[in-house]
Every structure is written in structure tokens, then in C-alpha cells.
Design an enzyme around this catalytic site. Structure first.
Site, PDB file in Angstrom:
ATOM      1  N   ASN A  19      12.812 158.017  80.176  1.00  0.00           N
ATOM      2  CA  ASN A  19      11.611 158.857  80.145  1.00  0.00           C
ATOM      3  C   ASN A  19      10.408 157.929  80.014  1.00  0.00           C
ATOM      4  O   ASN A  19      10.184 157.354  78.944  1.00  0.00           O
ATOM      5  CB  ASN A  19      11.710 159.817  78.943  1.00  0.00           C
ATOM      6  CG  ASN A  19      10.431 160.598  78.710  1.00  0.00           C
ATOM      7  OD1 ASN A  19       9.525 160.593  79.545  1.00  0.00           O
ATOM      8  ND2 ASN A  19      10.348 161.265  77.568  1.00  0.00           N
TER       9      ASN A  19
ATOM     10  N   LYS B  35       7.352 158.649  79.984  1.00  0.00           N
ATOM     11  CA  LYS B  35       6.213 159.264  79.284  1.00  0.00           C
ATOM     12  C   LYS B  35       4.929 158.982  80.075  1.00  0.00           C
ATOM     13  O   LYS B  35       4.972 158.971  81.302  1.00  0.00           O
ATOM     14  CB  LYS B  35       6.151 158.772  77.830  1.00  0.00           C
ATOM     15  CG  LYS B  35       7.504 158.971  77.115  1.00  0.00           C
ATOM     16  CD  LYS B  35       7.447 158.766  75.628  1.00  0.00           C
ATOM     17  CE  LYS B  35       8.829 159.019  75.031  1.00  0.00           C
ATOM     18  NZ  LYS B  35       8.846 158.924  73.582  1.00  0.00           N
TER      19      LYS B  35
ATOM     20  N   HIS C  33      10.312 168.414  75.091  1.00  0.00           N
ATOM     21  CA  HIS C  33      10.221 167.140  74.357  1.00  0.00           C
ATOM     22  C   HIS C  33       9.337 167.341  73.126  1.00  0.00           C
ATOM     23  O   HIS C  33       8.351 168.079  73.171  1.00  0.00           O
ATOM     24  CB  HIS C  33       9.642 166.052  75.264  1.00  0.00           C
ATOM     25  CG  HIS C  33       9.811 164.683  74.690  1.00  0.00           C
ATOM     26  ND1 HIS C  33       9.006 164.224  73.668  1.00  0.00           N
ATOM     27  CD2 HIS C  33      10.712 163.699  74.944  1.00  0.00           C
ATOM     28  CE1 HIS C  33       9.410 163.005  73.336  1.00  0.00           C
ATOM     29  NE2 HIS C  33      10.435 162.658  74.097  1.00  0.00           N
TER      30      HIS C  33
ATOM     31  N   GLU D 218       7.121 165.605  71.888  1.00  0.00           N
ATOM     32  CA  GLU D 218       5.705 165.273  72.100  1.00  0.00           C
ATOM     33  C   GLU D 218       4.977 166.435  72.783  1.00  0.00           C
ATOM     34  O   GLU D 218       3.795 166.675  72.524  1.00  0.00           O
ATOM     35  CB  GLU D 218       5.604 163.969  72.924  1.00  0.00           C
ATOM     36  CG  GLU D 218       6.007 162.770  72.055  1.00  0.00           C
ATOM     37  CD  GLU D 218       6.573 161.590  72.807  1.00  0.00           C
ATOM     38  OE1 GLU D 218       6.452 161.523  74.042  1.00  0.00           O
ATOM     39  OE2 GLU D 218       7.174 160.714  72.140  1.00  0.00           O
TER      40      GLU D 218
ATOM     41  N   GLU E 251      16.894 164.559  69.918  1.00  0.00           N
ATOM     42  CA  GLU E 251      15.968 163.467  69.611  1.00  0.00           C
ATOM     43  C   GLU E 251      15.296 163.748  68.271  1.00  0.00           C
ATOM     44  O   GLU E 251      14.301 164.502  68.211  1.00  0.00           O
ATOM     45  CB  GLU E 251      14.884 163.372  70.691  1.00  0.00           C
ATOM     46  CG  GLU E 251      15.424 163.087  72.070  1.00  0.00           C
ATOM     47  CD  GLU E 251      14.357 162.428  72.960  1.00  0.00           C
ATOM     48  OE1 GLU E 251      14.655 161.348  73.478  1.00  0.00           O
ATOM     49  OE2 GLU E 251      13.256 162.960  73.090  1.00  0.00           O
TER      50      GLU E 251
ATOM     51  N   GLY F 239      10.305 156.150  68.947  1.00  0.00           N
ATOM     52  CA  GLY F 239       9.304 155.088  68.969  1.00  0.00           C
ATOM     53  C   GLY F 239       9.127 154.366  67.648  1.00  0.00           C
ATOM     54  O   GLY F 239       8.143 153.657  67.455  1.00  0.00           O
TER      55      GLY F 239
ATOM     56  N   SER G 266      14.699 155.572  69.805  1.00  0.00           N
ATOM     57  CA  SER G 266      14.865 154.133  69.520  1.00  0.00           C
ATOM     58  C   SER G 266      16.190 153.559  70.026  1.00  0.00           C
ATOM     59  O   SER G 266      16.775 152.694  69.382  1.00  0.00           O
ATOM     60  CB  SER G 266      14.680 153.853  68.021  1.00  0.00           C
ATOM     61  OG  SER G 266      13.348 154.168  67.632  1.00  0.00           O
TER      62      SER G 266
HETATM   63  P1  13P Z   1      11.929 155.849  72.299  1.00  0.00           P
HETATM   64  O1  13P Z   1      13.190 155.399  73.032  1.00  0.00           O
HETATM   65  O2  13P Z   1      10.716 155.070  72.683  1.00  0.00           O
HETATM   66  O3  13P Z   1      12.161 155.959  70.838  1.00  0.00           O
HETATM   67  O4  13P Z   1      11.628 157.346  72.836  1.00  0.00           O
HETATM   68  C1  13P Z   1      12.651 158.294  72.848  1.00  0.00           C
HETATM   69  C2  13P Z   1      12.183 159.473  73.599  1.00  0.00           C
HETATM   70  O5  13P Z   1      11.311 160.204  73.144  1.00  0.00           O
HETATM   71  C3  13P Z   1      12.772 159.723  74.917  1.00  0.00           C
HETATM   72  O6  13P Z   1      12.436 160.974  75.398  1.00  0.00           O
END
Ligand code: 13P
Length: 250
Positions: free
Chosen positions: A8, A10, A91, A93, A162, A168, A207
Site C-alpha cells: 500500500n 499510501k 484503512h 487512515e 492492522e 508506521g 510495521s
Molecule cells: P506500515 O507497513 O508502514 O506500518 O503501514 C501498514 C499499513 O498501514 C498498510 O496498509
């Protein structure tokens, strides 16, 4: 079922990053025991589809409506027309930045299925929810409210667990905690979809890096990974794909 490793991107990536997608696609040929996909930003969807022959390409969100007066939004049919084969919905976010509710996520997932896309539905608890012992209940509620309904849905749905606090941050749950959550998700999926709920894949995200992927992917009921930061270069993403490949060989 083959492990499914999805990157992803983002809100990262301009056309300069297409070389990473190309390198990932080339390497996927040697790693066919793993199903690999990328979700670039909308602006790179079509170009990524053209560059990549083997890997899946999808989007990070869609609007629930088929079309209409929704300035700046993108429908599932538009994604399909741009070359997407799947879309990520729900997601954390999006849930946080755009106040998306479970009902919004379900409407998006159902719109995506109606347009012929597969969907990855994301769920996960916050740190406060985990600390207060509510993680499994929160995730069960998200599944109940967010998953698309109907018998045909299960065949096109992947769930991504997640935990918000692991995204992150470089922090991950223990392998035992991931196994406990994924088993609980599996039970919920069977309650929602019947026997079909036994087959659909549950990804872990948060992560995931090349050096922890082998361990995390070996956790109970983990069918792959949804990768953020470490999917931005071919080198690190392929390290994760290779770990998944080795896990199958082992
Ligand atoms: P990270 O791998 O950067 O922690 O992000 C995970 C994520 O949100 C994937 O959708």
C-alpha cells in the site's frame, strides 16, 4: 492458498516510482508461490497496470456511489476502467482522516464488488482499545459492520488486520497476539459467511519489514501481509515477498 503480499503506497509516488513497480513485477516471476500486488495512488494506477504484467494492481479507496456530483471522488467502475483489480477499503487512515464509519466502509466494499473488483477490508484496534482489553471485541464489531453482505461476497473479500498502533511505528504485536486475533477473526468470518468464511485470506499489516516478515507470516491464520513503508522500494518489498516464498518452501 498462496500467501498474498500487498504493498500500500499510501500518498507516496510519482511517475519516478514506476521503476520500483517494474522491478517488483520482474522479480515476481521467480516468486510465483506468492501472490503479489501493489496499491499505488490513483494517479499511478493506469501506468502501474501498464508497467506490470504479473502482479495485481489495485486502489486504496473508492466512493460508494456509481457516479454523480462528488467532486474529487473516484468510483469503483472508474478504478476498474483504470486497470485496478481490487480496492482497499476501511484503512484506519481513511477511518480517522475522513471519519469513515463501518457502514461507509461496507457501502464502498459493496460498490467495489458490484463493479467487479475484489476488496481488501481493513480492521484494527487503537492502542487504548488494546490496553483496555477490548481489541477482539472492537475488531469483531468492525467486521460485523464493514464486511460486504451476501453469499457471493466471500469469494472476493480479503480481510486485513492492522492494529492502528503498529502502523508506521516499528512496533508489532507478538506472534501469539497476532495468532489470537486472527483466530478470533476467522471465527467471526465463519459466523458471517458460513463455510466460505473458512477460506478467505486474513492479512496482517503494521510495521512488516523484511527482517520480521518470516516470523509474522508464520503466525496462526496469517495468509499474507499488507505493507506500507516497506513497500516503497523494490528492495525492501521483495525482501518481504522472498520471506513469504521461503515460508512456503519450509
Ligand atoms: P506500515 O507497513 O508502514 O506500518 O503501514 C501498514 C499499513 O498501514 C498498510 O496498509
Amino acid at each position: 492458498m498462496r500467501p498474498y503480499i500487498v504493498g500500500n503506497w499510501k500518498m507516496h509516488g510519482t511517475r519516478a516510482m514506476l521503476s520500483e513497480a517494474r522491478a517488483i513485477d520482474r522479480a515476481a516471476e521467480r516468486l510465483m508461490k506468492v501472490e503479489v500486488a501493489l496499491a499505488p495512488p490513483y494517479t499511478l494506477l493506469h501506468a502501474t497496470r501498464k508497467e506490470a504484467a504479473l502482479i495485481g494492481v489495485g486502489a486504496q479507496d473508492c466512493h460508494a456511489a456509481e457516479g454523480g456530483a462528488h467532486t474529487g471522488d473516484i468510483s469503483a467502475a472508474m478504478l476498474k476502467d483504470s486497470g485496478a483489480g481490487f480496492v482497499i477499503v476501511g484503512h484506519s487512515e481513511r477511518r480517522a482522516d475522513h471519519a469513515e464509519s463501518d457502514a461507509d466502509v461496507r457501502a464502498k466494499a459493496e460498490a467495489a464488488l458490484a463493479a467487479g473488483l475484489a476488496v481488501i477490508v481493513c480492521v484494527g484496534e487503537t492502542e487504548a482499545q488494546r490496553d483496555s482489553g477490548k481489541a477482539e471485541a472492537v475488531v469483531a464489531r468492525q467486521l460485523d459492520g464493514s464486511l460486504p453482505q451476501g453469499e457471493a461476497a466471500a469469494a472476493k473479500v480479503t480481510v486485513a488486520y492492522e492494529p492502528v498502533w503498529a502502523i508506521g511505528t516499528g512496533r508489532t504485536p507478538t506472534v501469539e497476539d497476532i495468532g489470537t486475533m486472527h483466530r478470533s477473526i476467522r471465527e467471526r468470518l465463519k459466523a458471517i459467511y458460513g463455510e466460505d468464511g473458512a477460506a478467505l485470506r486474513i492479512l496482517y499489516g503494521g510495521s512488516v519489514k523484511p527482517d520480521n516478515a518470516g516470523e509474522l507470516l508464520a503466525a496462526d491464520e496469517v495468509g499474507g501481509a499488507l505493507v506500507g513503508g516497506a513497500s516503497l522500494t523494490a528492495e525492501s518489498f521483495l525482501g518481504i515477498v522472498a520471506a513469504a516464498h521461503e515460508a512456503i518452501e519450509a
